[in-house]
Design a protein around this motif. Structure first.
Motif, PDB file in Angstrom:
ATOM      1  N   UNK A 105       0.818  -1.223   0.000  1.00  0.00           N
ATOM      2  CA  UNK A 105       0.000   0.000   0.000  1.00  0.00           C
ATOM      3  C   UNK A 105       0.851   1.272   0.000  1.00  0.00           C
ATOM      4  N   UNK A 106       2.046   1.194   0.602  1.00  0.00           N
ATOM      5  CA  UNK A 106       2.940   2.367   0.612  1.00  0.00           C
ATOM      6  C   UNK A 106       3.396   2.696  -0.814  1.00  0.00           C
ATOM      7  N   UNK A 107       3.733   1.671  -1.604  1.00  0.00           N
ATOM      8  CA  UNK A 107       4.116   1.907  -2.998  1.00  0.00           C
ATOM      9  C   UNK A 107       2.964   2.535  -3.775  1.00  0.00           C
ATOM     10  N   UNK A 108       1.756   2.054  -3.523  1.00  0.00           N
ATOM     11  CA  UNK A 108       0.593   2.595  -4.212  1.00  0.00           C
ATOM     12  C   UNK A 108       0.399   4.068  -3.862  1.00  0.00           C
ATOM     13  N   UNK A 109       0.490   4.397  -2.586  1.00  0.00           N
ATOM     14  CA  UNK A 109       0.315   5.786  -2.149  1.00  0.00           C
ATOM     15  C   UNK A 109       1.387   6.685  -2.760  1.00  0.00           C
ATOM     16  N   UNK A 110       2.657   6.230  -2.739  1.00  0.00           N
ATOM     17  CA  UNK A 110       3.755   7.021  -3.308  1.00  0.00           C
ATOM     18  C   UNK A 110       3.555   7.240  -4.798  1.00  0.00           C
ATOM     19  N   UNK A 111       3.148   6.181  -5.507  1.00  0.00           N
ATOM     20  CA  UNK A 111       2.975   6.280  -6.958  1.00  0.00           C
ATOM     21  C   UNK A 111       1.834   7.222  -7.320  1.00  0.00           C
ATOM     22  N   UNK A 112       0.750   7.148  -6.600  1.00  0.00           N
ATOM     23  CA  UNK A 112      -0.391   8.027  -6.899  1.00  0.00           C
ATOM     24  C   UNK A 112      -0.043   9.472  -6.587  1.00  0.00           C
ATOM     25  N   UNK A 113       0.619   9.724  -5.455  1.00  0.00           N
ATOM     26  CA  UNK A 113       1.026  11.093  -5.119  1.00  0.00           C
ATOM     27  C   UNK A 113       1.998  11.648  -6.164  1.00  0.00           C
ATOM     28  N   UNK A 114       2.911  10.810  -6.622  1.00  0.00           N
ATOM     29  CA  UNK A 114       3.857  11.256  -7.645  1.00  0.00           C
ATOM     30  C   UNK A 114       3.144  11.539  -8.958  1.00  0.00           C
ATOM     31  N   UNK A 115       2.223  10.670  -9.342  1.00  0.00           N
ATOM     32  CA  UNK A 115       1.471  10.885 -10.581  1.00  0.00           C
ATOM     33  C   UNK A 115       0.616  12.147 -10.494  1.00  0.00           C
ATOM     34  N   UNK A 131       7.894   2.916  -9.489  1.00  0.00           N
ATOM     35  CA  UNK A 131       7.745   2.956  -8.032  1.00  0.00           C
ATOM     36  C   UNK A 131       7.622   1.538  -7.491  1.00  0.00           C
ATOM     37  N   UNK A 132       6.881   0.691  -8.174  1.00  0.00           N
ATOM     38  CA  UNK A 132       6.720  -0.695  -7.743  1.00  0.00           C
ATOM     39  C   UNK A 132       8.036  -1.460  -7.811  1.00  0.00           C
TER      40      UNK A 132
END
Length: 145
Positions: free
Chosen positions: A43-53, A85-86
């Motif tokens: 879930x941390x990778x998902x949050x980081x990727x969405x914030x970056x996008x 990110x993943x």
């Protein structure tokens, strides 16, 4: 009245041309499915990727970020961000990749450099110029009285 009909005909024919030229074509269904169904390692990778996008601008839709835009290029770039990110890359590595490929245009907050100093400093310079002009105008009008 004839001009109104002409405008309507031109308006609808532009959609036909745009459709034939592929201007409104969606990303292929495989890329779209990969973006929509992308699974993150955590879930941390998902949050980081969405914030970056969200912090990267779509090159085609200039006023939308990669998450908001549904353009084909935004979907492709979202997938790249998600994959990087993943794979364990940090945000700065992804930002460096995007800016190397698309320039600083993809950043909502470009860095301060000598090449864009006028862009960053022009609002301040305009404000100072306006204040100086206003003071000069007020002083000259008070001297004339």
């Amino acid at each position: 009245m004839p001009s109104l009909i002409l405008v309507i005909v031109i308006f609808f024919s532009s959609f036909t041309f745009a459709d034939e030229a592929g201007l409104f074509a969606a990303a292929d269904s495989e890329v779209e499915a990969q973006v929509e169904l992308f699974e993150f390692a955590s879930p941390e990778h998902q949050k980081r990727a969405i914030e970056l996008a969200k912090s990267l601008r779509c090159p085609q839709c200039q006023n939308q970020n990669l998450v908001e835009s549904n353009s084909p290029i935004a979907k492709d770039l979202r997938l790249i961000v998600f994959e990087k990110i993943n794979a364990g890359q940090d945000e700065q590595q992804v930002i460096d990749f995007m800016t190397a490929r698309y320039g600083e245009f993809v950043l909502y907050k470009p860095s301060f450099r000598l090449t864009n100093a006028l862009l960053w400093l022009s609002p301040i310079l305009l404000l100072i110029g306006f204040i100086l002009f206003s003071l000069k105008s007020v002083r000259s009008s008070s001297n004339q009285e």
